[in-house]
Motif scaffolding. Structure first.
Motif, PDB file in Angstrom:
ATOM      1  N   ALA A   1      91.099  26.624  20.730  1.00  0.00           N
ATOM      2  CA  ALA A   1      89.886  25.812  20.833  1.00  0.00           C
ATOM      3  C   ALA A   1      88.757  26.427  20.018  1.00  0.00           C
ATOM      4  N   VAL A   2      88.631  27.741  20.087  1.00  0.00           N
ATOM      5  CA  VAL A   2      87.588  28.423  19.316  1.00  0.00           C
ATOM      6  C   VAL A   2      87.869  28.305  17.817  1.00  0.00           C
ATOM      7  N   ARG A   3      89.124  28.475  17.447  1.00  0.00           N
ATOM      8  CA  ARG A   3      89.490  28.394  16.030  1.00  0.00           C
ATOM      9  C   ARG A   3      89.172  27.007  15.462  1.00  0.00           C
ATOM     10  N   ARG A   4      89.535  25.961  16.194  1.00  0.00           N
ATOM     11  CA  ARG A   4      89.238  24.595  15.739  1.00  0.00           C
ATOM     12  C   ARG A   4      87.735  24.364  15.646  1.00  0.00           C
ATOM     13  N   SER A   5      87.013  24.829  16.630  1.00  0.00           N
ATOM     14  CA  SER A   5      85.575  24.597  16.678  1.00  0.00           C
ATOM     15  C   SER A   5      84.857  25.296  15.527  1.00  0.00           C
ATOM     16  N   LEU A   6      85.203  26.537  15.282  1.00  0.00           N
ATOM     17  CA  LEU A   6      84.558  27.265  14.189  1.00  0.00           C
ATOM     18  C   LEU A   6      84.945  26.676  12.839  1.00  0.00           C
ATOM     19  N   GLY A   7      86.173  26.173  12.743  1.00  0.00           N
ATOM     20  CA  GLY A   7      86.589  25.563  11.493  1.00  0.00           C
ATOM     21  C   GLY A   7      85.853  24.277  11.178  1.00  0.00           C
ATOM     22  N   ALA A   8      85.417  23.565  12.237  1.00  0.00           N
ATOM     23  CA  ALA A   8      84.727  22.288  12.046  1.00  0.00           C
ATOM     24  C   ALA A   8      83.210  22.422  12.058  1.00  0.00           C
ATOM     25  N   ALA A   9      82.699  23.599  12.404  1.00  0.00           N
ATOM     26  CA  ALA A   9      81.254  23.765  12.587  1.00  0.00           C
ATOM     27  C   ALA A   9      80.507  23.692  11.262  1.00  0.00           C
TER      28      ALA A   9
ATOM     29  N   MET B   1      77.469  16.376  26.737  1.00  0.00           N
ATOM     30  CA  MET B   1      77.021  17.465  25.861  1.00  0.00           C
ATOM     31  C   MET B   1      77.744  17.373  24.527  1.00  0.00           C
ATOM     32  N   PRO B   2      77.018  17.433  23.419  1.00  0.00           N
ATOM     33  CA  PRO B   2      77.680  17.343  22.117  1.00  0.00           C
ATOM     34  C   PRO B   2      78.402  18.640  21.770  1.00  0.00           C
ATOM     35  N   PRO B   3      79.484  18.558  20.982  1.00  0.00           N
ATOM     36  CA  PRO B   3      80.175  19.786  20.551  1.00  0.00           C
ATOM     37  C   PRO B   3      79.297  20.693  19.706  1.00  0.00           C
ATOM     38  N   GLN B   4      78.351  20.098  18.999  1.00  0.00           N
ATOM     39  CA  GLN B   4      77.442  20.885  18.168  1.00  0.00           C
ATOM     40  C   GLN B   4      76.064  20.258  18.222  1.00  0.00           C
ATOM     41  N   ARG B   5      75.052  21.118  18.258  1.00  0.00           N
ATOM     42  CA  ARG B   5      73.687  20.623  18.309  1.00  0.00           C
ATOM     43  C   ARG B   5      72.754  21.639  17.665  1.00  0.00           C
ATOM     44  N   ALA B   6      71.856  21.159  16.813  1.00  0.00           N
ATOM     45  CA  ALA B   6      70.827  22.018  16.230  1.00  0.00           C
ATOM     46  C   ALA B   6      69.561  21.879  17.064  1.00  0.00           C
ATOM     47  N   TRP B   7      68.980  23.001  17.427  1.00  0.00           N
ATOM     48  CA  TRP B   7      67.762  22.984  18.242  1.00  0.00           C
ATOM     49  C   TRP B   7      66.856  24.116  17.786  1.00  0.00           C
ATOM     50  N   HIS B   8      65.640  23.758  17.372  1.00  0.00           N
ATOM     51  CA  HIS B   8      64.663  24.728  16.895  1.00  0.00           C
ATOM     52  C   HIS B   8      65.247  25.619  15.793  1.00  0.00           C
ATOM     53  N   GLY B   9      65.999  25.003  14.903  1.00  0.00           N
ATOM     54  CA  GLY B   9      66.520  25.740  13.761  1.00  0.00           C
ATOM     55  C   GLY B   9      67.750  26.579  14.040  1.00  0.00           C
ATOM     56  N   VAL B  10      68.332  26.455  15.239  1.00  0.00           N
ATOM     57  CA  VAL B  10      69.523  27.231  15.603  1.00  0.00           C
ATOM     58  C   VAL B  10      70.648  26.252  15.941  1.00  0.00           C
ATOM     59  N   THR B  11      71.855  26.536  15.450  1.00  0.00           N
ATOM     60  CA  THR B  11      73.004  25.674  15.696  1.00  0.00           C
ATOM     61  C   THR B  11      73.794  26.199  16.885  1.00  0.00           C
TER      62      THR B  11
ATOM     63  N   VAL C   1      77.094  25.631  19.402  1.00  0.00           N
ATOM     64  CA  VAL C   1      78.438  25.050  19.361  1.00  0.00           C
ATOM     65  C   VAL C   1      79.109  25.280  20.711  1.00  0.00           C
ATOM     66  N   ARG C   2      79.809  24.252  21.182  1.00  0.00           N
ATOM     67  CA  ARG C   2      80.536  24.335  22.459  1.00  0.00           C
ATOM     68  C   ARG C   2      82.034  24.205  22.187  1.00  0.00           C
ATOM     69  N   PRO C   3      82.750  25.291  21.999  1.00  0.00           N
ATOM     70  CA  PRO C   3      84.172  25.212  21.647  1.00  0.00           C
ATOM     71  C   PRO C   3      85.093  24.780  22.780  1.00  0.00           C
ATOM     72  N   LEU C   4      84.644  24.877  24.043  1.00  0.00           N
ATOM     73  CA  LEU C   4      85.568  24.707  25.166  1.00  0.00           C
ATOM     74  C   LEU C   4      85.453  23.362  25.873  1.00  0.00           C
ATOM     75  N   LEU C   5      84.874  22.364  25.236  1.00  0.00           N
ATOM     76  CA  LEU C   5      84.689  21.083  25.911  1.00  0.00           C
ATOM     77  C   LEU C   5      86.005  20.367  26.197  1.00  0.00           C
ATOM     78  N   ASP C   6      87.079  20.772  25.541  1.00  0.00           N
ATOM     79  CA  ASP C   6      88.393  20.198  25.829  1.00  0.00           C
ATOM     80  C   ASP C   6      89.279  21.164  26.625  1.00  0.00           C
ATOM     81  N   VAL C   7      88.677  22.233  27.140  1.00  0.00           N
ATOM     82  CA  VAL C   7      89.419  23.248  27.900  1.00  0.00           C
ATOM     83  C   VAL C   7      88.931  23.211  29.347  1.00  0.00           C
ATOM     84  N   SER C   8      89.855  23.245  30.296  1.00  0.00           N
ATOM     85  CA  SER C   8      89.467  23.161  31.699  1.00  0.00           C
ATOM     86  C   SER C   8      88.959  24.501  32.215  1.00  0.00           C
TER      87      SER C   8
END
Length: 326
Positions: A14-22, A158-168, A170-177
């Protein structure tokens, strides 16, 4: 060589996929920070992120926020930081915050936590900050939105990725229980901390947690999938609304009623919401009731007075325009 535990593999993947898509894309030497409370979800995320980023030649750090709401919280944060240094996370950052402000303790703690994470990310020039929200957290978010009568934006979760105040973020575990993160911690020999607030009925999310547990894995998965589907539709409508807002603008503080009348309702209300935000109305205070009052100036015009919005903003209709009534 011992076989890799399935739960550990699931979190790593899950982390690998998330970082690859970020976005932004990670380059060797970049810094990724894991926001870690010491709970099972964020501990499992931290260990997996350390493993994955090492192979990407990306630096993996850890930041923990001490909210100061419980006895011994500073000692727990210090122990977690010591563990992270032993595991060769770098940088390791402990941020202490004061929880106060409007919106109740949950909202105040969340605002203080995110402000601390933003400050840490900027201090360490982190490309990404990773958050440990799981599929169960997503299901709880959708149910909370339902109980509060939220619209599609709330049901998007909650979105998988969100920019807030200039910082990105990422939530890699949204598909993990949540169960999988605990199994991953057990497989790695990690002892996690159970936050007593997670079972305190004073908090709305805590009251929902037993409900989510009782629904079962299939329903939790369906709720999380619903969030993804609604989020995709909402993103498309938001894009339409952004274009429509630019066309409807008539000067710096006015909208053309004729342009608004041409729009489908879901797009028009998004335009009005975005315009109110542009005029300085605080997003957290802008409710469906306020947007409905603005919409009535377009669709149910009978000479009524201005619509009063939070932040002292007043919107009136005159000469075929909605105007910011200073």
């Amino acid at each position: 060589m011992a076989a890799l535990a399935p739960a550990v593999a699931a979190v790593r993947n899950a982390v690998r996929r998330s970082l690859g898509a970020a976005e932004p894309r990670l380059d060797p030497g970049d810094v990724v920070l894991v926001a870690c409370s010491g709970g099972a979800d964020s501990l499992a995320l931290a260990v997996a992120a350390r493993f994955v980023t090492h192979r990407m030649r990306v630096r993996c750090g850890l930041v923990t926020v001490d909210h100061g709401l419980q006895d011994g919280s500073a000692d727990r944060a210090a122990r977690l930081a010591g563990w992270a240094r032993e595991r060769e996370f770098a940088p390791v950052d402990v941020r202490s915050v004061t929880v106060s402000g409007p919106g109740g303790p949950e909202a105040s703690a969340r605002d203080a936590r995110y402000a601390a994470l933003v400050a840490s990310a900027k201090a360490h020039r982190a490309a990404l900050v990773l958050l440990g929200h799981t599929r169960d957290d997503q299901a709880e978010t959708v149910l909370l939105a339902l109980t509060r009568g939220s619209g599609p934006r709330g049901l998007s979760g909650m979105p998988p990725q969100r920019a807030w105040h200039g910082v990105t973020f990422v939530r890699p575990l949204l598909d993990v229980s949540r169960a999988v993160t605990r199994l991953a911690c057990e497989a790695d020999g990690l002892t996690w901390w159970e936050d007593p607030h997670n079972s305190d009925p004073a908090y709305a999310r805590s009251r929902l947690r037993p409900v989510v547990d009782a629904l079962g894995e299939r329903v939790v998965d369906n709720l999380a999938r619903t969030a993804r589907l609604v989020a995709a539709d909402t993103e498309y409508l938001d894009e339409l609304a952004a274009d429509a807002l630019e066309k409807a603008l008539d000067g710096p503080a006015a909208l053309s009623v004729a342009e608004l009348e041409r729009l489908p309702g879901p797009v028009r209300t998004r335009v009005l919401h975005a315009w109110a935000r542009r005029l300085g109305v605080p997003g957290g205070l802008l409710s469906h009731r306020h947007v409905a009052a603005l919409d009535a100036l377009v669709t149910d015009w009978h000479g009524q007075g201005p619509a009063a919005l939070p932040g002292g903003v007043s919107i009136a209709r005159s000469a075929g325009r909605l105007r910011h009534d200073h």
